[in-house]
Design a protein around this motif. Sequence first.
Motif, mmCIF file in Angstrom:
data_model
loop_
_atom_site.group_PDB
_atom_site.id
_atom_site.type_symbol
_atom_site.label_atom_id
_atom_site.label_comp_id
_atom_site.label_asym_id
_atom_site.label_seq_id
_atom_site.Cartn_x
_atom_site.Cartn_y
_atom_site.Cartn_z
ATOM 1 N N VAL A 93 0.862 -1.185 0.000
ATOM 2 C CA VAL A 93 0.000 0.000 0.000
ATOM 3 C C VAL A 93 0.899 1.235 0.000
ATOM 4 N N GLU A 94 0.698 2.080 -0.984
ATOM 5 C CA GLU A 94 1.575 3.259 -1.103
ATOM 6 C C GLU A 94 0.774 4.556 -1.133
ATOM 7 N N ASP A 95 -0.551 4.419 -1.017
ATOM 8 C CA ASP A 95 -1.419 5.604 -1.165
ATOM 9 C C ASP A 95 -2.110 5.982 0.138
ATOM 10 N N GLY A 96 -1.540 5.512 1.259
ATOM 11 C CA GLY A 96 -2.144 5.821 2.555
ATOM 12 C C GLY A 96 -3.475 5.107 2.771
ATOM 13 N N GLY A 97 -3.716 4.078 1.986
ATOM 14 C CA GLY A 97 -4.931 3.284 2.173
ATOM 15 C C GLY A 97 -6.128 3.780 1.379
ATOM 16 N N LYS A 98 -5.908 4.733 0.475
ATOM 17 C CA LYS A 98 -7.047 5.312 -0.265
ATOM 18 C C LYS A 98 -7.778 4.247 -1.098
#
Lengths: 119, 119
Positions: A93-98
């Motif tokens: 996960v690289e989008d903060g969980g979006k």
Amino acid sequence: MVIKEGHPFSPTFQGIHHIYANKKATHGLNSGEYLDGAVLIFDTITSIDRKDSIEEGVRKHVAVMHKDAKKFAKTGGWGFEWFNGNSKSEKMVEDGGKACFDCHVSEKTRGYVFSRLRK
Amino acid sequence: MVIKEGHPFSPTFQGIHHIYANKKATHGLNSGEYLDGAVLIFDTITSIDRKDSIEEGVRKHVAVMHKDAKKFAKTGGWGFEWFNGNSKSEKMVEDGGKACFDCHVSEKTRGYVFSRLRK
């Protein structure tokens, strides 16, 4: 639960699933309300299909939901993490969980959690 | 693990299996030697076969192995219990574990335990 080929969540989640919940998360699974500190683990294991059994192979990935209403206000109060295989550091996960939250939002009335306790 | 129809242990053990181990039993699963107090739980859940998934139904039975070398000397040091469905009192073992042990004896070199840790 086993996700087979052809399932909408396959191939990412194809395999044998185990869900682990700490006490606060167990409370949430019963009530639908999750207190800060609730942690859910979603463990996906490769399934080995045999003629008369399905056995566990290697771990595919481990997804984590950690409730902290203030810290993760943008994603329903849940922090989402996703680790590759057995790694405790290699994050998927690289989008903060979006992206996680965009799907979990459909479960808003159940605290954004898909899992249900077995009856 | 899932035991399907046609497996040698089906229909008794057909379904989704979970094995739970306390710390002493986890030590035994690693070493092959089980200390008194080790407890293994073998939980069998009805499997619901869907087109693209296998889900958990009701509990079929819960088998327990409890190590006490003196107390259960006649059955390899293991006490065997087997409970029907979700019952904590309705026992399916009436012979002091003799029938259980007669099958588990094949695993003598692994402490009479069939389960293996996932690699």
